[in-house]
Design a protein around this motif. Structure first.
Motif, PDB file in Angstrom:
ATOM      1  N   TRP A  80     -10.556  40.939   3.561  1.00 55.65           N
ATOM      2  CA  TRP A  80     -10.569  39.472   3.607  1.00 55.65           C
ATOM      3  C   TRP A  80     -11.163  38.979   4.922  1.00 55.65           C
ATOM      4  O   TRP A  80     -12.012  38.112   4.931  1.00 55.65           O
ATOM      5  CB  TRP A  80      -9.152  38.931   3.407  1.00 55.65           C
ATOM      6  N   ILE A  85      -8.886  33.102   3.344  1.00 53.69           N
ATOM      7  CA  ILE A  85      -9.023  33.951   2.157  1.00 53.69           C
ATOM      8  C   ILE A  85      -7.760  34.771   1.939  1.00 53.69           C
ATOM      9  O   ILE A  85      -7.335  35.007   0.804  1.00 53.69           O
ATOM     10  CB  ILE A  85     -10.268  34.848   2.275  1.00 53.69           C
ATOM     11  N   THR A  86      -7.139  35.215   3.024  1.00 55.58           N
ATOM     12  CA  THR A  86      -5.876  35.937   2.906  1.00 55.58           C
ATOM     13  C   THR A  86      -4.819  35.061   2.243  1.00 55.58           C
ATOM     14  O   THR A  86      -4.067  35.524   1.378  1.00 55.58           O
ATOM     15  CB  THR A  86      -5.381  36.376   4.296  1.00 55.58           C
ATOM     16  N   GLN A  89      -5.535  34.852  -1.481  1.00 56.61           N
ATOM     17  CA  GLN A  89      -5.161  36.073  -2.181  1.00 56.61           C
ATOM     18  C   GLN A  89      -3.643  36.183  -2.331  1.00 56.61           C
ATOM     19  O   GLN A  89      -3.149  36.722  -3.329  1.00 56.61           O
ATOM     20  CB  GLN A  89      -5.707  37.296  -1.429  1.00 56.61           C
TER      21      GLN A  89
END
Length: 306
Positions: A80, A85-86, A89
């Protein structure tokens, strides 16, 4: 007499259980990947006066750096390299919530290591030759900002610029698009993930660079802001480059959860690791495993009889 240590025919071909990487390995992988990404983006940004790379050069550097890091360690952590983005997710259920802060810490460590390396290697007299106050002032050109600190404002000498609202909307939408690409490609092979993620980051960098200098990643923005050390100016605007990407990524993840399939593709394990067919994400059932064991035992019995 049968050999007690003989391996029955077919046993080596049977599916075996796979295990994901440990938490420390995943965090270290995120630190390494973020180091590579930030080193590329800020390295070319700080020395843009020398390499004359322009927006396209910065965009390609970001895209290739991300793709290379993802191919290298994406199978360990998912690849990531970005707190936004982490978060996306985690909302999509692909990263345990308990590990999100650890991922962020690893990403910040990697980012600041890259930023510190750039500062440590800047020649002492370079800032004087460029009319800068000190080496920290060189970072101001690579920091993200709006208003007087928007790249468009600098290029137009204040004739045109983007305000806070415009900058925030652009960063939010671009970050949502980047997170959407990561979510869509996150269940594919590493090659597909690298191609999609790298191309997506490059395109979005071209689009957002004139507005804000292309933040898209809170770590990249924070490292540049800290080393620019201009808290009454561009460094003081770094808060937007946390809020907008996190909100944008969160929106993208909620849409993915609500309207998209959350089932991973066959042969792809959690955290982006590739698993053999029949393990996580495969179609093997308990009956298939029983059948495999039965076939192996049958083969072994036939050989013993012969």
């Amino acid at each position: 007499m049968a050999n007690a240590y003989a391996v029955p025919d077919g046993a080596l071909d049977a599916p075996s259980e796979t295990y994901g990487s440990g938490t420390l390995s995943r965090v270290l992988a995120e630190a390494f990947g973020t180091f590579v990404l930030v080193l590329g983006v800020l390295g070319i940004g700080v020395y843009s006066f020398l390499n004359q790379s322009g927006t396209i050069g910065i965009a390609l550097t970001a895209g290739f750096a991300y793709a290379a890091a993802l191919i290298a360690v994406g199978h360990v952590s998912g690849g990531w390299f970005n707190p936004a983005i982490t978060l996306a997710q985690a909302i999509a259920g692909r990263v345990p919530w308990a590990e999100v802060p650890l991922y962020w810490i690893g990403q910040l460590i990697g980012g600041f290591a890259a930023g510190g390396l750039i500062v440590a290697t800047i020649p002492d007299k370079l800032h004087e030759l460029l009319g800068k106050e000190d080496k920290w002032d060189l970072y101001a050109g690579a920091a993200n900002g709006w208003g007087d600190f928007s790249p468009l404002s600098v290029l137009s000498q204040g004739g045109a610029t983007f305000n806070l609202f415009q900058a925030g909307i652009v960063e939010l939408i671009a970050s949502a698009a980047l997170a959407g690409i990561a979510l869509g490609a996150g269940t594919k092979s590493r090659g597909v993930m690298a191609a999609a993620g790298g191309a997506g980051l490059a395109v979005l960098t071209v689009v957002t660079y004139p507005v804000t200098g292309a933040g898209l990643n809170p770590v990249r923005s924070t490292v540049a802001a800290v080393f620019a050390n201009d808290w009454g100016g561009v460094s003081g605007q770094v808060w937007l480059f946390w809020v907008a990407p996190l909100v944008g990524a969160g929106i993208a993840a909620l849409f993915a959860v609500a309207f998209g399939s959350q089932e991973p593709d066959q042969g792809v394990e959690a955290f982006g690791t590739e698993a053999p067919e029949g393990t996580y994400g495969g179609d093997t059932t308990e009956d298939d495993v029983v059948d495999t064991d039965t076939d192996a035992d049958t083969d072994a019995t036939d050989k013993k009889t012969d």
